[in-house]
Design an enzyme around this catalytic site. Structure first.
Site, PDB file in Angstrom:
ATOM      1  CB  CYS A   2      -0.869  -0.004   1.249  1.00 28.91           C
ATOM      2  SG  CYS A   2      -1.790  -1.508   1.468  1.00 28.91           S
ATOM      3  NE  ARG A  27       4.144   1.729  -1.466  1.00 27.25           N
ATOM      4  CZ  ARG A  27       5.193   0.944  -1.140  1.00 27.25           C
ATOM      5  NH1 ARG A  27       6.294   1.013  -1.867  1.00 27.25           N
ATOM      6  NH2 ARG A  27       5.145   0.105  -0.151  1.00 27.25           N
ATOM      7  CD1 TRP A  74      -1.938  -5.547  -3.242  1.00 29.65           C
ATOM      8  CD2 TRP A  74      -2.683  -4.329  -4.957  1.00 29.65           C
ATOM      9  NE1 TRP A  74      -2.037  -6.375  -4.314  1.00 29.65           N
ATOM     10  CE2 TRP A  74      -2.496  -5.669  -5.391  1.00 29.65           C
ATOM     11  CE3 TRP A  74      -3.154  -3.405  -5.874  1.00 29.65           C
ATOM     12  CZ2 TRP A  74      -2.759  -6.080  -6.698  1.00 29.65           C
ATOM     13  CZ3 TRP A  74      -3.410  -3.815  -7.169  1.00 29.65           C
ATOM     14  CH2 TRP A  74      -3.215  -5.139  -7.572  1.00 29.65           C
ATOM     15  CG  ASN A 100       2.658  -1.207   3.033  1.00 28.49           C
ATOM     16  OD1 ASN A 100       1.987  -2.146   2.611  1.00 28.49           O
ATOM     17  ND2 ASN A 100       3.819  -0.866   2.509  1.00 28.49           N
ATOM     18  N   GLY A 101       1.394  -3.571   5.260  1.00 27.87           N
ATOM     19  CA  GLY A 101       1.991  -4.816   5.788  1.00 27.87           C
ATOM     20  C   GLY A 101       0.904  -5.775   6.206  1.00 27.87           C
ATOM     21  CD  GLU A 483       6.971 -18.517 -15.811  1.00 28.50           C
ATOM     22  OE1 GLU A 483       6.005 -18.957 -16.465  1.00 28.50           O
ATOM     23  OE2 GLU A 483       7.084 -17.301 -15.527  1.00 28.50           O
ATOM     24  CE  LYS A 487       7.937 -14.217 -16.317  1.00 29.75           C
ATOM     25  NZ  LYS A 487       6.848 -14.965 -16.829  1.00 29.75           N
ATOM     26  CD  GLU A 490       6.021 -13.052 -20.495  1.00 31.63           C
ATOM     27  OE1 GLU A 490       4.927 -12.528 -20.745  1.00 31.63           O
ATOM     28  OE2 GLU A 490       6.229 -13.699 -19.459  1.00 31.63           O
ATOM     29  CG  HIS A 506      10.767 -39.690 -27.305  1.00 33.89           C
ATOM     30  ND1 HIS A 506      10.710 -41.024 -27.661  1.00 33.89           N
ATOM     31  CD2 HIS A 506      10.995 -39.675 -25.965  1.00 33.89           C
ATOM     32  CE1 HIS A 506      10.861 -41.770 -26.584  1.00 33.89           C
ATOM     33  NE2 HIS A 506      11.029 -40.998 -25.540  1.00 33.89           N
ATOM     34  CE  LYS A 605       1.031  -8.098 -14.258  1.00 33.72           C
ATOM     35  NZ  LYS A 605       2.131  -9.082 -14.303  1.00 33.72           N
TER      36      LYS A 605
HETATM   37  C1  AGP Z   1       3.227 -14.168 -17.663  1.00 29.28           C
HETATM   38  O1  AGP Z   1       4.548 -13.614 -17.656  1.00 29.28           O
HETATM   39  C2  AGP Z   1       2.390 -13.565 -18.737  1.00 29.28           C
HETATM   40  N1  AGP Z   1       2.341 -12.150 -18.581  1.00 29.28           N
HETATM   41  C3  AGP Z   1       1.030 -14.228 -18.933  1.00 29.28           C
HETATM   42  O2  AGP Z   1       1.278 -15.504 -19.433  1.00 29.28           O
HETATM   43  C4  AGP Z   1       0.118 -14.368 -17.693  1.00 29.28           C
HETATM   44  O3  AGP Z   1       0.670 -15.294 -16.807  1.00 29.28           O
HETATM   45  C5  AGP Z   1      -1.248 -14.900 -18.171  1.00 29.28           C
HETATM   46  O4  AGP Z   1      -1.812 -13.954 -19.057  1.00 29.28           O
HETATM   47  C6  AGP Z   1      -2.213 -15.181 -17.028  1.00 29.28           C
HETATM   48  O5  AGP Z   1      -2.502 -13.991 -16.358  1.00 29.28           O
HETATM   49  P1  AGP Z   1      -3.220 -14.099 -14.943  1.00 29.28           P
HETATM   50  O6  AGP Z   1      -2.292 -14.814 -14.028  1.00 29.28           O
HETATM   51  O7  AGP Z   1      -3.476 -12.680 -14.530  1.00 29.28           O
HETATM   52  O8  AGP Z   1      -4.497 -14.877 -15.129  1.00 29.28           O
END
Ligand code: AGP
Length: 610
Positions: A2, A27, A74, A100-101, A483, A487, A490, A506, A605
């Site tokens: 927060c 924040r 938050w 905050n915390g 993952e 990363k 993307e 395979h 996002k």
């Molecule tokens: C992760 O780095 C990506 N930005 C993306 O795959 C994300 O994880 C996915 O869109 C799911 O989002 P969410 O966790 O908000 O549901």
């Protein structure tokens, strides 16, 4: 995470507090509030939503006062609402605090205070602080705050004002929630972060762990929380506003990578009781006997959250011996899943607004499955529609690439697996205690990984121009291969593929050449020998291997071309450490390629479209 702002001086408190809150909106912003003291009266205003909603509330009726505190929330406890917005008051309405915390022991404190006649207005953990200070308010505000702090357990930054102390602002800090004091002429400022102070002062003093500060218009007095005096000189801050929002990091993504130890600690906090051992997730909304009656668990998620669900499968099946299915949420509906009331559907989502995951949760509930969410945003659509929620407490995540939310999700699925195992009496309590203790200590190991940033940057520099990467992992580490590849894809736009290492023979082994680096996840543990063979297979075909390996592993160092070391840990907890290493690798490759790592092209996002 927060935002706190405070002012005491000869000027108008609101004129500092509102712009200060706006500078801290990054924040978190699900609600906001302000408390000002004018004469002997305390005036409190709150609004659910963004700072703009609070500004609109004050536009036609602006509270006077030269003393005040403000807060942008938050949520971690209690959904966004005017009642749960800070500031929170004592019973008399003479004292206001912002926080905050997380207060670990707020439930027992609330129960004791209620038994003494205190009436609570919110569902937050924060409110107990105001009532505790009221309980001890017999010998002045400062003494009451110090005494109240002795009862609090957890991490907190608190600012407090009272109509009974018109020229005094008191702040205390314990744990990781920051507080910064700014020195003006005839006025003194307080904020969670430096951006709120810029434009008013560059003379600042950071309130350190376990300290209290008494701010007046012309003085700042520091004490330890034991009441001992402290002397410390202010320093001059040179950051501009944007650098300050990132706490000096070049990107939000790197800032959030480094916030991961706190994110995991906050997610685990108050949920692990080593004595029992007990795993406490009351917001899950399911009793142990209901958990014991389940015959299947179904994870649904997208992207990184889906990778966390894959890790969850290994952990839930290991700890609870409960069959687990994992679906990409956008695919879930097409297979016409067979669900009923004995299936628990777990939807994982950082934002809680991902349309595919929401749709999957609705589909599961339509078929009679109990559905819970693992989510980072209190009050989000997913959290509201689920039967229960396990909140990750990573704080607001601004970088599009999920980092601290992902490792907080890993902590959450670990807790869920332990909880299910205990409820089904199918896990050895000694193992629960061991893993729970490991979770509690994990942030320290996470910090060790983060110290490898320069090593990882050096590795990234060698592969900035490559066009393809292959990530290999086995068992619990296969989802981390996925993952790590995501990363890199993307944020650097390099094609990368995560693959179960056992599948190399395979097909993918045909890809190996000197141009395509292979990231092999090969820490010591149950998959080590087989992974070592995979490393040898790649090397035998002139491939280049970057090994994520246990620090000090000379055998792997002799085989691989480059090593990213991670500290030894329980195998169940290795994914968190490996995730950090792979995040840093992707981050530096992306930065060195000149990519916008905070807002990569074509991405958002939160994907609120199907
Ligand atoms: C992760 O780095 C990506 N930005 C993306 O795959 C994300 O994880 C996915 O869109 C799911 O989002 P969410 O966790 O908000 O549901």
């Amino acid at each position: 995470m927060c935002g706190i702002v405070g002012y005491v001086g000869h000027g108008d408190a609101v004129s500092f507090i509102l712009p200060g809150l706006r500078r801290l909106e990054y924040r978190g912003y699900d609600s906001a509030g302000i408390a000002t003291v004018s004469g002997m009266s305390l005036d409190v205003r709150k609004a659910t939503g963004k700072i703009a909603d609070l500004e609109a509330l004050l536009a036609s009726d602006r509270p006077p006062g030269t003393l005040g505190v403000g807060h942008t929330r938050w949520a971690t406890h209690g959904r966004p609402s005017d009642a749960n917005a800070h500031p929170h008051l004592d019973c008399q309405g003479q004292l206001a605090i912002v926080h905050n915390g997380i207060i670990d022991n707020y439930r027992e404190l609330r129960k004791a205070l209620a038994a003494e006649g205190h009436r609570f207005r919110s569902q937050t953990d924060t409110e107990v602080i105001a009532h505790l200070i009221e309980r001890y308010q017999t010998n002045g505000l400062e003494a009451a705050v110090l005494r109240a702090a002795r009862d609090l357990r957890g991490a907190y930054a608190v600012a407090c004002v009272a109509s009974t102390a018109p020229n005094t602002l008191i702040a205390i800090r314990r744990g990781s929630s920051p507080l910064v004091i700014g020195f003006g002429r005839g006025e003194t400022f307080l904020a969670s972060d430096i951006p709120a102070l810029l434009g008013h002062t560059r003379e600042i003093l950071v309130l350190e762990e376990g300290e209290l500060a008494v701010l007046t218009p012309d003085s700042v007095t520091l004490r330890t929380l034991d009441g001992l005096p402290i002397r410390r000189q202010p320093s001059t801050v040179l950051w501009d506003g944007e650098a300050a929002e990132k706490s000096g990091y070049p990107h939000f993504m790197l800032k959030e990578i480094f916030e991961q130890p706190e994110a995991v600690r906050n997610t685990v906090r108050e949920r692990v009781d080593l004595e029992g051992p007990e795993i406490q997730i009351p917001e899950l909304g399911l009793k142990d006997r209901e958990l014991a009656g389940l015959n299947r668990l179904c994870f649904v998620a997208c992207g990184s959250s889906w990778h966390a669900a894959l890790v969850g499968k290994y952990l839930v099946e290991a700890f609870a011996r409960l069959p687990v299915e994992v679906d990409i949420a956008s695919e879930f509906r097409y297979r016409r899943p067979v669900l009923d009331s004995r299936v628990l559907t777990v939807a994982i989502s950082q934002s809680g607004e991902t349309a595919d995951t929401l749709a999957a949760l609705r589909e599961a509930r339509d078929q009679g499955s109990r559905a819970v969410a693992i989510c980072n945003v209190v009050g989000s659509s997913l959290a509201r529609e689920a039967d229960g929620v396990v909140y990750t407490r990573a704080g607001i995540e601004i970088g599009v690439a999920s980092t601290k939310a992902f490792t907080a999700q890993l902590a959450a699925v670990t807790l869920l697996g332990l909880k299910l195992g205990l409820a089904r009496s199918l896990v050895d309590p000694a193992l629960v205690r061991q893993v729970a203790k490991g979770l509690w200590e994990l942030p320290d190991l996470m910090s060790v990984v983060l110290q490898q940033r320069d090593t990882i940057r050096g590795i990234a520099e060698r592969f900035v121009e490559r066009d393809h990467f292959l990530y290999l992992g086995r068992g619990l580490h296969y989802p981390l291969a996925l993952e790590g590849a995501l990363k890199l894809k993307e944020i650097s736009y390099i094609h990368a593929e995560g693959y179960p290492a056992g599948e190399m023979k395979h097909g993918p082994i045909a890809l190996i050449d000197q141009r395509m680096p292979v990231v092999a996840i090969v820490p010591r543990g149950s998959t080590y020998e087989k992974m070592t063979s995979n490393v040898e297979e790649v090397k035998a075909r002139d491939g280049v291997v970057i090994a994520v390996a246990t620090e000090g592993d000379e055998a792997i160092a002799a085989k691989a071309d480059l090593v990213i070391p991670v500290p030894p840990s329980l195998e169940w907890l290795q994914p968190v450490l490996i995730a950090e290493a792979l995040q840093l690798l992707a981050y530096y490759v992306g930065v060195l390629r000149g990519c916008d790592v905070d807002q990569p092209r074509n991405l958002a996002k939160s994907v609120t479209v199907e």
